[in-house]
Design a protein around this motif. Sequence first.
Motif, PDB file in Angstrom:
ATOM      1  N   GLY A   7       0.813  -1.203   0.000  1.00 12.03           N
ATOM      2  CA  GLY A   7       0.000   0.000   0.000  1.00 12.03           C
ATOM      3  C   GLY A   7       0.847   1.253   0.000  1.00 12.03           C
ATOM      4  O   GLY A   7       2.073   1.208  -0.172  1.00 12.03           O
ATOM      5  N   THR A   8       0.185   2.377   0.242  1.00 14.17           N
ATOM      6  CA  THR A   8       0.854   3.673   0.202  1.00 14.17           C
ATOM      7  C   THR A   8       1.727   3.907   1.423  1.00 14.17           C
ATOM      8  O   THR A   8       2.847   4.409   1.318  1.00 14.17           O
ATOM      9  N   ASN A   9       1.208   3.554   2.606  1.00 16.46           N
ATOM     10  CA  ASN A   9       1.947   3.729   3.848  1.00 16.46           C
ATOM     11  C   ASN A   9       1.554   2.617   4.818  1.00 16.46           C
ATOM     12  O   ASN A   9       0.731   1.753   4.493  1.00 16.46           O
ATOM     13  N   ILE A  10       2.141   2.631   6.011  1.00 11.56           N
ATOM     14  CA  ILE A  10       1.906   1.541   6.960  1.00 11.56           C
ATOM     15  C   ILE A  10       0.452   1.501   7.402  1.00 11.56           C
ATOM     16  O   ILE A  10      -0.148   0.423   7.527  1.00 11.56           O
ATOM     17  N   TYR A  11      -0.132   2.660   7.655  1.00 13.07           N
ATOM     18  CA  TYR A  11      -1.535   2.689   8.085  1.00 13.07           C
ATOM     19  C   TYR A  11      -2.428   2.041   7.042  1.00 13.07           C
ATOM     20  O   TYR A  11      -3.323   1.241   7.365  1.00 13.07           O
ATOM     21  N   ASP A  12      -2.179   2.341   5.779  1.00  9.70           N
ATOM     22  CA  ASP A  12      -2.967   1.770   4.691  1.00  9.70           C
ATOM     23  C   ASP A  12      -2.781   0.259   4.618  1.00  9.70           C
ATOM     24  O   ASP A  12      -3.749  -0.503   4.475  1.00  9.70           O
ATOM     25  N   VAL A  13      -1.537  -0.205   4.759  1.00  9.69           N
ATOM     26  CA  VAL A  13      -1.256  -1.637   4.631  1.00  9.69           C
ATOM     27  C   VAL A  13      -1.816  -2.415   5.818  1.00  9.69           C
ATOM     28  O   VAL A  13      -2.390  -3.501   5.650  1.00  9.69           O
ATOM     29  N   GLU A  14      -1.661  -1.890   7.028  1.00 17.60           N
ATOM     30  CA  GLU A  14      -2.194  -2.593   8.191  1.00 17.60           C
ATOM     31  C   GLU A  14      -3.715  -2.690   8.128  1.00 17.60           C
ATOM     32  O   GLU A  14      -4.303  -3.683   8.573  1.00 17.60           O
ATOM     33  N   GLY A  33      15.540   4.380   2.840  1.00 16.79           N
ATOM     34  CA  GLY A  33      15.263   5.293   3.941  1.00 16.79           C
ATOM     35  C   GLY A  33      14.040   4.872   4.734  1.00 16.79           C
ATOM     36  O   GLY A  33      13.071   4.361   4.171  1.00 16.79           O
ATOM     37  N   ILE A  34      14.090   5.091   6.059  1.00 18.35           N
ATOM     38  CA  ILE A  34      13.000   4.643   6.931  1.00 18.35           C
ATOM     39  C   ILE A  34      12.387   5.793   7.728  1.00 18.35           C
ATOM     40  O   ILE A  34      11.678   5.559   8.705  1.00 18.35           O
ATOM     41  N   GLU A  35      12.624   7.029   7.316  1.00 22.93           N
ATOM     42  CA  GLU A  35      12.119   8.168   8.079  1.00 22.93           C
ATOM     43  C   GLU A  35      10.598   8.176   8.141  1.00 22.93           C
ATOM     44  O   GLU A  35      10.005   8.400   9.203  1.00 22.93           O
ATOM     45  N   GLU A  36       9.930   7.929   7.011  1.00 19.65           N
ATOM     46  CA  GLU A  36       8.471   7.942   6.994  1.00 19.65           C
ATOM     47  C   GLU A  36       7.894   6.813   7.843  1.00 19.65           C
ATOM     48  O   GLU A  36       6.845   6.967   8.469  1.00 19.65           O
ATOM     49  N   ILE A  37       8.579   5.682   7.865  1.00 22.07           N
ATOM     50  CA  ILE A  37       8.113   4.547   8.660  1.00 22.07           C
ATOM     51  C   ILE A  37       8.162   4.876  10.144  1.00 22.07           C
ATOM     52  O   ILE A  37       7.222   4.612  10.898  1.00 22.07           O
ATOM     53  N   LEU A  38       9.259   5.467  10.581  1.00 19.98           N
ATOM     54  CA  LEU A  38       9.401   5.805  11.993  1.00 19.98           C
ATOM     55  C   LEU A  38       8.395   6.869  12.415  1.00 19.98           C
ATOM     56  O   LEU A  38       7.987   6.911  13.578  1.00 19.98           O
ATOM     57  N   TYR A  40       5.281   4.886  13.431  1.00 23.47           N
ATOM     58  CA  TYR A  40       5.443   4.127  14.670  1.00 23.47           C
ATOM     59  C   TYR A  40       5.580   5.040  15.888  1.00 23.47           C
ATOM     60  O   TYR A  40       5.187   4.672  16.994  1.00 23.47           O
ATOM     61  N   SER A  41       6.155   6.221  15.699  1.00 26.90           N
ATOM     62  CA  SER A  41       6.295   7.139  16.830  1.00 26.90           C
ATOM     63  C   SER A  41       4.954   7.741  17.244  1.00 26.90           C
ATOM     64  O   SER A  41       4.811   8.231  18.366  1.00 26.90           O
ATOM     65  N   ARG A  42       3.958   7.706  16.357  1.00 25.53           N
ATOM     66  CA  ARG A  42       2.634   8.250  16.661  1.00 25.53           C
ATOM     67  C   ARG A  42       1.635   7.169  17.061  1.00 25.53           C
ATOM     68  O   ARG A  42       0.622   7.466  17.694  1.00 25.53           O
ATOM     69  N   ASP A  43       1.898   5.930  16.683  1.00 29.28           N
ATOM     70  CA  ASP A  43       0.949   4.843  16.918  1.00 29.28           C
ATOM     71  C   ASP A  43       0.957   4.434  18.390  1.00 29.28           C
ATOM     72  O   ASP A  43       1.977   3.965  18.897  1.00 29.28           O
ATOM     73  N   PRO A  44      -0.159   4.581  19.115  1.00 30.41           N
ATOM     74  CA  PRO A  44      -0.181   4.220  20.538  1.00 30.41           C
ATOM     75  C   PRO A  44      -0.033   2.724  20.781  1.00 30.41           C
ATOM     76  O   PRO A  44       0.291   2.306  21.893  1.00 30.41           O
ATOM     77  N   GLY A  45      -0.259   1.908  19.754  1.00 34.21           N
ATOM     78  CA  GLY A  45      -0.131   0.466  19.929  1.00 34.21           C
ATOM     79  C   GLY A  45       1.290  -0.043  19.821  1.00 34.21           C
ATOM     80  O   GLY A  45       1.554  -1.214  20.094  1.00 34.21           O
ATOM     81  N   THR A  46       2.229   0.816  19.433  1.00 34.13           N
ATOM     82  CA  THR A  46       3.625   0.407  19.272  1.00 34.13           C
ATOM     83  C   THR A  46       4.398   0.612  20.563  1.00 34.13           C
ATOM     84  O   THR A  46       4.396   1.703  21.129  1.00 34.13           O
ATOM     85  N   ALA A  67      21.802  -4.480  20.019  1.00 31.14           N
ATOM     86  CA  ALA A  67      20.380  -4.463  20.372  1.00 31.14           C
ATOM     87  C   ALA A  67      19.906  -3.015  20.452  1.00 31.14           C
ATOM     88  O   ALA A  67      20.346  -2.260  21.317  1.00 31.14           O
ATOM     89  N   VAL A  68      19.013  -2.625  19.537  1.00 28.74           N
ATOM     90  CA  VAL A  68      18.524  -1.247  19.474  1.00 28.74           C
ATOM     91  C   VAL A  68      17.005  -1.268  19.402  1.00 28.74           C
ATOM     92  O   VAL A  68      16.424  -1.956  18.560  1.00 28.74           O
ATOM     93  N   THR A  69      16.360  -0.517  20.275  1.00 26.90           N
ATOM     94  CA  THR A  69      14.907  -0.404  20.279  1.00 26.90           C
ATOM     95  C   THR A  69      14.470   0.869  19.554  1.00 26.90           C
ATOM     96  O   THR A  69      15.299   1.714  19.191  1.00 26.90           O
ATOM     97  N   PHE A  70      13.148   0.998  19.349  1.00 25.69           N
ATOM     98  CA  PHE A  70      12.617   2.234  18.772  1.00 25.69           C
ATOM     99  C   PHE A  70      13.092   3.438  19.582  1.00 25.69           C
ATOM    100  O   PHE A  70      13.527   4.451  19.022  1.00 25.69           O
TER     101      PHE A  70
END
Length: 399
Positions: free
Chosen positions: A81-88, A117-122, A125-131, A174-177
């Motif tokens: 899809g276009t972005n993670i929200y769309d795909v999920e 690049g993963i800037e848009e992905i992060l 995830y930084s806004r999603d309360p479920g992450t 080992a690196v977390t969000f």
Amino acid sequence: MCKGEIGPYKKARTLLLLMLVPLLSGCWDRVEMNDVALFMASGLDITEDGRLFVSIQVPIPSKEGTSGTLDKTYYVISASGTNIYDVERKCQLLLSRKFFKGHRRVVFIGETLAQKGIEEILDYYSRDPGTRLRTYLVVTKGKQAIELLRTDHPYERIPSEEVRELERNGVGTAVTFRDFLINQERDGIVPVLGAVEIQKPQTLVEKKDEKSKLNVFQLSSTAVMKNYKLVGYLNDIETRSLMWIKGELKHEYLAERIPEAGGSVGVVLKKTEKKIKTVIKDGKANIHIELSGDGLLHESNVELDISRPESVAIIEQGLSKLITKQTLHSIRKAQTELKSDIFGFGLLVHQYQYGTWKTVRDDWDTIFSDADVFVDTKIHLRRAGMISSSLENKGVHTE
């Protein structure tokens, strides 16, 4: 007021209590476990036409309790899809159960997507309360993320759990969000992520049973993410140098050949320390690093009597010389090939010499690449075992 008559205050209190009774009937917004599909891991890739491709690994409840079988205990759902929200959202339409992300421990990022690049992905995830901010981020070296999610593991029923356990046990980087986002916003340091590879078990004899076809995961490399993009990797030795300089090396096993001692040794480092001093003058940086480690000698295959202090000193000096050489190689690779200050030398200047940092901040990449680095290593062996020399040197042979 007549005797036995209820007053206005008591009437109001009774009415209030009666109004609260319906709220005590149970959990009106409950979600039963039978209605939930648990996220165990996510895989992020990119298609040839630039669309985001997301894979989600969920356990199969009916087979979670099964042991001693190769039957699938998990299922991988994928969509683009276009972005993670769309795909999920599209993935949710494929399941009758509602997704629950609280159990997700690892997010795998395909190598191709990491390079783009993963800037848009992060941002999502930084806004999603479920992450969960303690979810591990891992780059799949040389593979797409979906390949790893679909790879069976001989020990874990859910393959992604193996990577999580490796991260928790201190294997590799080992690196977390949370860690990545903090380092990305800091001045003077380039963030890194752990990198996982799929490896076939090493064996001297080929077996024809099905278990021998299973692969294992190796988490010993480090992915360098400059400006949210993958620019290269560090191998296991370079990763050790990185963790030592950053003060993140808790314990380490050294299996090295010492030419001065005429053989090889196995040493377990129980304590490591570092001291770093950066001097900047006329736009030129001199970085002085002192590394120290206390360890135990667990194996000795050298031509020395290790009961003698001078023999132990030879081993210590040989290990110190080798660690210094490996550390300088790792730093020079970061300077010339990666052009990234992954060690945080600039961060130390920012923290302790802020006035100087303001003058060199915009040119720090160039200053770091041209910096002169000096490394001094001191290894101290506190114990050398119960015998004075190797069995070979004692003339002990087994038939």
